[in-house]
Scaffold this motif. Structure first.
Motif, mmCIF file in Angstrom:
data_model
loop_
_atom_site.group_PDB
_atom_site.id
_atom_site.type_symbol
_atom_site.label_atom_id
_atom_site.label_comp_id
_atom_site.label_asym_id
_atom_site.label_seq_id
_atom_site.Cartn_x
_atom_site.Cartn_y
_atom_site.Cartn_z
ATOM 1 N N GLU A 70 109.841 -29.436 31.283
ATOM 2 C CA GLU A 70 110.493 -30.033 30.201
ATOM 3 C C GLU A 70 110.739 -29.121 28.999
ATOM 4 O O GLU A 70 111.745 -29.024 28.332
ATOM 5 N N ASP A 71 109.758 -28.158 28.718
ATOM 6 C CA ASP A 71 109.911 -26.971 27.677
ATOM 7 C C ASP A 71 110.809 -26.089 28.309
ATOM 8 O O ASP A 71 111.493 -25.742 27.240
ATOM 9 N N LYS A 96 108.843 -39.005 32.517
ATOM 10 C CA LYS A 96 107.789 -38.309 32.974
ATOM 11 C C LYS A 96 106.660 -39.424 33.327
ATOM 12 O O LYS A 96 105.940 -39.958 32.680
ATOM 13 N N GLN A 155 113.357 -37.218 36.479
ATOM 14 C CA GLN A 155 112.126 -37.661 36.073
ATOM 15 C C GLN A 155 111.040 -36.335 36.855
ATOM 16 O O GLN A 155 111.444 -35.724 37.915
ATOM 17 N N THR A 197 105.020 -34.077 39.666
ATOM 18 C CA THR A 197 106.057 -33.328 39.809
ATOM 19 C C THR A 197 106.384 -32.775 41.294
ATOM 20 O O THR A 197 105.369 -32.337 41.858
ATOM 21 N N THR A 230 117.137 -33.447 26.566
ATOM 22 C CA THR A 230 116.046 -33.896 27.433
ATOM 23 C C THR A 230 115.907 -35.563 27.140
ATOM 24 O O THR A 230 114.778 -36.139 27.464
ATOM 25 N N LEU A 255 115.203 -37.650 30.007
ATOM 26 C CA LEU A 255 114.042 -37.267 31.012
ATOM 27 C C LEU A 255 112.996 -38.204 30.796
ATOM 28 O O LEU A 255 112.474 -38.566 29.767
ATOM 29 N N GLY A 260 105.148 -30.804 34.828
ATOM 30 C CA GLY A 260 106.141 -31.675 34.248
ATOM 31 C C GLY A 260 106.376 -31.089 32.596
ATOM 32 O O GLY A 260 107.282 -31.194 32.136
ATOM 33 N N LYS A 261 105.274 -31.181 31.944
ATOM 34 C CA LYS A 261 105.512 -30.593 30.485
ATOM 35 C C LYS A 261 105.900 -29.138 30.533
ATOM 36 O O LYS A 261 107.066 -28.915 29.784
#
Length: 310
Positions: free
Chosen positions: A60-61, A75, A49, A79, A70, A73, A56-57
């Motif tokens: 993820e990218d 969110k 998480q 973070t 992912t 994953l 966080g974005k």
């Protein structure tokens, strides 16, 4: 080829080599391992998480850009951040600002764990109080029941494991170590978990514990592999170290990328392990030649090119 699930934290490392200016780098032990597996040609999934924020974005990218799946994953919240200061030799000091990684939960019924799965448990924050610890044990039970290959790295951080939770931390580590087919620990973790200040006594204790394959990383000296009562140190390559952040995770990812190509986990002989560790040593060492964790992990092509150039 086996798929590999890596569970734990994904965070931002703010890295400084002068104590004043910090660079933003993606990090987190299990996420580093997942990226290493992917870069070396394997299929990795990340379970964890991050915050519902710009960090966080970004993280993820980074996983998506590195071909890490992912789908598991989450969110929520904020973070987790780590401030990483480097000394002149490239060794690290950490300060953590924990976010939502400790709240991670996953529906076991949605995980496609079977005998063709490797499940890697490696996290600096997993055994702190919170849902993540409970999730670890649920996933461990599922992996054991489905005869998946289980691997473990304690990722001990002194700043996180305070005296009041030390005993529980050690108990948790041993619970996972006893069920794992592969364990990676540092020399300091070996002494901590066997409760001795002597590495020779620690190795003897680990051999007597009759665990499965154990790799003890020894820095520039290489790695000791312990298997079936035998222990041998496998040397690494010489490099000019800039930053050791992520080197151990790159090492683990390299090991798992090799294990994912082996159909039967019981077919890995001591000689096989020596070859796997020799390759992983090179991947870990190359990671130390640049700054940051995920950004420094080499691809298979970069590993081969580096070896040829040397």
């Amino acid at each position: 080829m086996k798929k590999v699930y890596c569970i734990g934290e994904l965070l931002i490392d703010f890295v400084s080599n002068n104590g004043e200016e910090y660079s933003k780098k993606p990090g987190g032990a299990p996420a580093n391992v997942a990226v290493a597996i992917s870069k070396l040609g394997g299929k990795a999934y990340f379970l964890g998480q991050v915050g519902k924020d710009s960090f966080g974005k970004y993280l993820e990218d980074v996983l998506i850009d590195n071909n890490v799946d992912t789908k598991y994953l989450k969110k929520e919240g904020r973070t987790t951040l780590a401030m990483v200061s480097l000394d002149k030799s490239g060794e690290r000091n950490f300060d953590f600002y924990r976010g939502g990684d400790g709240d991670y939960e996953v529906d076991i019924n949605n995980l496609s764990i079977d005998s063709d799965t490797i499940v890697h448990f490696g996290s600096a924050t997993a055994f702190l109080p919170g849902n993540l610890r409970n999730t670890y044990y649920k996933v461990l039970e599922e992996a054991k029941n489905k005869k998946a290959t289980i691997t473990f790295d304690p990722n001990y951080r002194e700043v996180l494991i305070t005296d009041d939770i030390m005993k529980q931390y050690k108990d948790d580590c041993w619970n996972f170590m006893r069920k794992a087919e592969f364990i990676k620990i540092s020399d300091e973790e070996a002494k901590l978990l066997t409760e001795t200040d002597n590495i020779e006594l620690a190795v003897k204790s680990l051999i007597n514990s009759k665990l499965n394959a154990i790799a003890i990383t020894l820095g520039k000296e290489g790695t000791m592999i312990i298997k079936d009562g035998k222990a041998i140190v496998i040397g690494s390559i010489k490099i000019k170290q800039k930053d050791s952040t992520g080197a151990g995770d790159a090492f683990v990812g390299a090991v798992l990328s090799q294990l994912s190509k082996i159909d039967n986990k019981n077919d890995v002989s001591f000689d096989n392990w020596k070859k796997i560790i020799e390759f992983a040593n090179k991947v870990g060492a190359i990671t130390c030649t640049n700054y940051g964790a995920i950004t420094s992990i080499p691809t298979m092509e970069e590993v081969e090119s580096y070896i040829e150039s040397e």
